[in-house]
Scaffold this motif. Structure first.
Motif, PDB file in Angstrom:
ATOM      1  N   LYS A 190      -1.588  10.588   3.461  1.00 20.36           N
ATOM      2  CA  LYS A 190      -2.676  10.580   4.438  1.00 20.36           C
ATOM      3  C   LYS A 190      -4.015  10.767   3.728  1.00 20.36           C
ATOM      4  N   ASP A 191      -5.041  10.293   4.396  1.00 16.83           N
ATOM      5  CA  ASP A 191      -6.422  10.479   3.937  1.00 16.83           C
ATOM      6  C   ASP A 191      -6.600   9.976   2.505  1.00 16.83           C
ATOM      7  N   LYS A 192      -7.154  10.814   1.618  1.00 20.63           N
ATOM      8  CA  LYS A 192      -7.476  10.381   0.259  1.00 20.63           C
ATOM      9  C   LYS A 192      -6.229  10.155  -0.602  1.00 20.63           C
ATOM     10  N   SER A 193      -5.137  10.784  -0.243  1.00 19.99           N
ATOM     11  CA  SER A 193      -3.915  10.643  -1.037  1.00 19.99           C
ATOM     12  C   SER A 193      -3.054   9.466  -0.589  1.00 19.99           C
ATOM     13  N   GLN A 194      -3.556   8.696   0.361  1.00 21.47           N
ATOM     14  CA  GLN A 194      -2.763   7.590   0.899  1.00 21.47           C
ATOM     15  C   GLN A 194      -2.578   6.486  -0.141  1.00 21.47           C
ATOM     16  N   GLN A 195      -1.346   5.984  -0.234  1.00 23.27           N
ATOM     17  CA  GLN A 195      -1.007   4.916  -1.170  1.00 23.27           C
ATOM     18  C   GLN A 195      -0.300   3.799  -0.422  1.00 23.27           C
ATOM     19  N   THR A 212      11.186   1.564  -3.546  1.00 23.64           N
ATOM     20  CA  THR A 212      11.713   1.314  -2.204  1.00 23.64           C
ATOM     21  C   THR A 212      12.500   2.495  -1.652  1.00 23.64           C
ATOM     22  N   VAL A 213      12.657   3.558  -2.436  1.00 19.44           N
ATOM     23  CA  VAL A 213      13.292   4.775  -1.913  1.00 19.44           C
ATOM     24  C   VAL A 213      12.287   5.467  -0.997  1.00 19.44           C
ATOM     25  N   LEU A 214      12.653   5.626   0.258  1.00 19.49           N
ATOM     26  CA  LEU A 214      11.707   6.072   1.277  1.00 19.49           C
ATOM     27  C   LEU A 214      11.581   7.587   1.329  1.00 19.49           C
ATOM     28  N   GLN A 215      10.418   8.038   1.760  1.00 18.30           N
ATOM     29  CA  GLN A 215      10.148   9.456   1.912  1.00 18.30           C
ATOM     30  C   GLN A 215       9.723   9.747   3.348  1.00 18.30           C
ATOM     31  N   ASN A 216       9.838  11.000   3.723  1.00 13.27           N
ATOM     32  CA  ASN A 216       9.491  11.395   5.084  1.00 13.27           C
ATOM     33  C   ASN A 216       8.043  11.029   5.399  1.00 13.27           C
ATOM     34  N   GLY A 217       7.845  10.395   6.566  1.00 12.44           N
ATOM     35  CA  GLY A 217       6.512  10.038   7.012  1.00 12.44           C
ATOM     36  C   GLY A 217       6.037   8.667   6.570  1.00 12.44           C
ATOM     37  N   ASP A 218       6.834   7.955   5.768  1.00 12.22           N
ATOM     38  CA  ASP A 218       6.434   6.615   5.338  1.00 12.22           C
ATOM     39  C   ASP A 218       6.266   5.689   6.538  1.00 12.22           C
ATOM     40  N   VAL A 219       5.264   4.807   6.462  1.00 13.57           N
ATOM     41  CA  VAL A 219       5.067   3.755   7.456  1.00 13.57           C
ATOM     42  C   VAL A 219       5.288   2.419   6.759  1.00 13.57           C
ATOM     43  N   ILE A 220       6.202   1.630   7.275  1.00 11.95           N
ATOM     44  CA  ILE A 220       6.539   0.334   6.680  1.00 11.95           C
ATOM     45  C   ILE A 220       6.015  -0.752   7.608  1.00 11.95           C
ATOM     46  N   TYR A 221       5.209  -1.638   7.049  1.00  7.71           N
ATOM     47  CA  TYR A 221       4.633  -2.708   7.860  1.00  7.71           C
ATOM     48  C   TYR A 221       5.025  -4.060   7.278  1.00  7.71           C
ATOM     49  N   ILE A 222       5.580  -4.924   8.137  1.00  6.14           N
ATOM     50  CA  ILE A 222       6.003  -6.267   7.740  1.00  6.14           C
ATOM     51  C   ILE A 222       5.177  -7.263   8.542  1.00  6.14           C
ATOM     52  N   ALA A 223       4.278  -7.956   7.859  1.00  6.20           N
ATOM     53  CA  ALA A 223       3.360  -8.879   8.522  1.00  6.20           C
ATOM     54  C   ALA A 223       4.017 -10.233   8.753  1.00  6.20           C
ATOM     55  N   GLN A 224       3.323 -11.084   9.499  1.00  6.00           N
ATOM     56  CA  GLN A 224       3.791 -12.447   9.708  1.00  6.00           C
ATOM     57  C   GLN A 224       3.558 -13.277   8.450  1.00  6.00           C
ATOM     58  N   ASN A 225       4.418 -14.273   8.253  1.00  2.00           N
ATOM     59  CA  ASN A 225       4.211 -15.189   7.139  1.00  2.00           C
ATOM     60  C   ASN A 225       3.231 -16.289   7.532  1.00  2.00           C
ATOM     61  N   LYS A 226       2.823 -17.087   6.540  1.00  2.00           N
ATOM     62  CA  LYS A 226       1.821 -18.125   6.782  1.00  2.00           C
ATOM     63  C   LYS A 226       2.317 -19.180   7.760  1.00  2.00           C
ATOM     64  N   ARG A 227       3.611 -19.458   7.700  1.00  2.00           N
ATOM     65  CA  ARG A 227       4.168 -20.455   8.607  1.00  2.00           C
ATOM     66  C   ARG A 227       4.008 -20.006  10.057  1.00  2.00           C
ATOM     67  N   ALA A 228       4.304 -18.727  10.309  1.00  2.00           N
ATOM     68  CA  ALA A 228       4.197 -18.196  11.669  1.00  2.00           C
ATOM     69  C   ALA A 228       2.749 -18.152  12.130  1.00  2.00           C
TER      70      ALA A 228
END
Length: 260
Positions: A190-195, A212-228
Motif C-alpha cells: 500500500k501507499d509508497k511501498s506498493q509494487q 507468482t507465489v501470492l501473499q496476503n492482500g495481493d490484488v491480481i488484475y487481468i486486463a482485456q487483450n487487444k483483440r477484445a
C-alpha cells in the motif's frame, strides 16, 4: 447514384456481419521459454507469520472434543469470504498477540509460523490434558483479490503456504477468452511501498516463477487483450454507425425511386 447506393448497401451488410462474428479463444499459455536449455530456480518458500487480528482455525485430529464443537460454528472468515471451511473452531488473535484456547488459556502466537504455532499448542495440550494430540492449524483470514478477465472474480482465501497465481486462477475457473495472458499484474503493498509485478503466462517459466507465489492482500488484475478491445471498439462504432447507415440507405432508396 446507383453505384453509391450499391456501395452503401454492401458496407452496411459488412458492418452487420462483422458485429455478429463469434469470438474464439486463441490464447497460448505456457508455450515459450525465456531461454532454451535453461532451468528456472524453484520458488523460495514464503513463510507467513501470525499477526494480531488473524483468525486461526484449530482442531485436534486425534480428539476433537476440546478443540471443535460438535456442531461447527460459522467462522469470521466464512462470513467474509463466503467459502465453506472444513470442520474446526476459529479463534481470533488479540492485539497483544495472544489467542485464548480451551483449558490452556492465553498463549502467545504472534510472530510464529503456522507450523510453529501448531507445535506449541500441541505441546501444551500434551502436557496439560491430551494424550498424543495432533494439532492442525490454519490462518483462515488470509486472502487475495482477483479482478478482471477471469470467469469468477472475487476474494480467494490462502489456506495453504505458497499458493501460486496459477492455482488461484484455476480456482476462479480460468481466464476468459478476452483475457490478456501476457500481462497479468500482481499489486502488492500500500501507499509508497506498493509494487506492481507483471507476469506473462505465455511463458512456461511463469509456472515456477517465485514472483507468482501470492501473499496476503495481493490484488491480481487481468486486463482485456487487444483483440477484445478492438472487438469492443467495433461494437461501439456499430452501435451508432448502423442506424445512421440504415437511415441513409433508406433516404437514398426513396430518392432513387422518386427520380424514376
Amino acid at each position: 447514384m446507383r453505384f453509391l447506393l450499391l456501395v452503401l448497401v454492401c458496407f452496411t451488410g459488412i458492418m452487420i456481419l462483422g458485429s455478429s462474428c463469434s469470438y474464439k479463444q486463441n490464447q497460448l499459455l505456457f508455450q515459450k521459454r525465456t531461454a532454451t536449455g535453461t532451468t528456472t530456480e524453484p520458488a523460495p518458500a514464503i513463510i507467513y507469520r501470525i499477526q494480531p487480528q488473524d483468525v486461526l482455525q484449530i482442531r485436534n485430529l486425534q480428539n476433537i472434543r476440546y478443540i471443535v464443537d460438535e456442531v461447527p460454528q460459522t467462522s469470521i472468515a466464512q462470513s467474509q469470504s463466503g467459502n465453506n471451511i472444513s470442520q474446526g473452531q476459529t479463534y481470533q488473535v488479540e492485539e497483544d498477540g495472544t489467542v485464548a484456547l480451551p483449558v490452556i488459556g492465553h498463549i502467545q502466537v504472534a510472530g510464529l509460523t503456522r507450523t510453529e504455532a501448531a507445535k506449541l499448542i500441541e505441546d501444551l495440550y500434551r502436557k496439560k490434558l491430551l494424550k498424543d494430540p495432533i494439532i492442525e492449524l490454519k490462518v483462515v483470514n488470509l486472502k487475495v483479490t482477483l479482478l478482471g478477465e477471469v470467469k469468477a472474480p472475487g476474494n480467494f482465501p490462502l489456506l495453504k503456504d505458497n499458493t501460486t497465481l496459477v492455482e488461484v486462477i484455476g480456482q476462479a475457473g480460468g481466464l476468459t477468452p478476452q483475457a490478456n495472458e501476457k500481462n497479468i499484474q500482481i499489486i502488492r503493498g500500500k501507499d509508497k511501498s506498493q509494487q506492481v509485478t507483471e507476469i506473462d503466462l505465455g511463458d512456461l517459466s511463469s509456472i515456477s516463477d517465485p514472483r507468482t507465489v501470492l501473499q496476503n492482500g495481493d490484488v491480481i488484475y487481468i486486463a482485456q487483450n487487444k483483440r477484445a478491445i478492438r472487438s469492443e471498439n467495433l461494437q461501439s462504432f456499430n452501435t451508432w454507425a448502423q442506424p445512421a447507415l440504415l437511415l441513409l440507405n433508406t433516404a437514398l432508396i426513396i430518392f432513387t425511386l422518386s427520380r424514376q
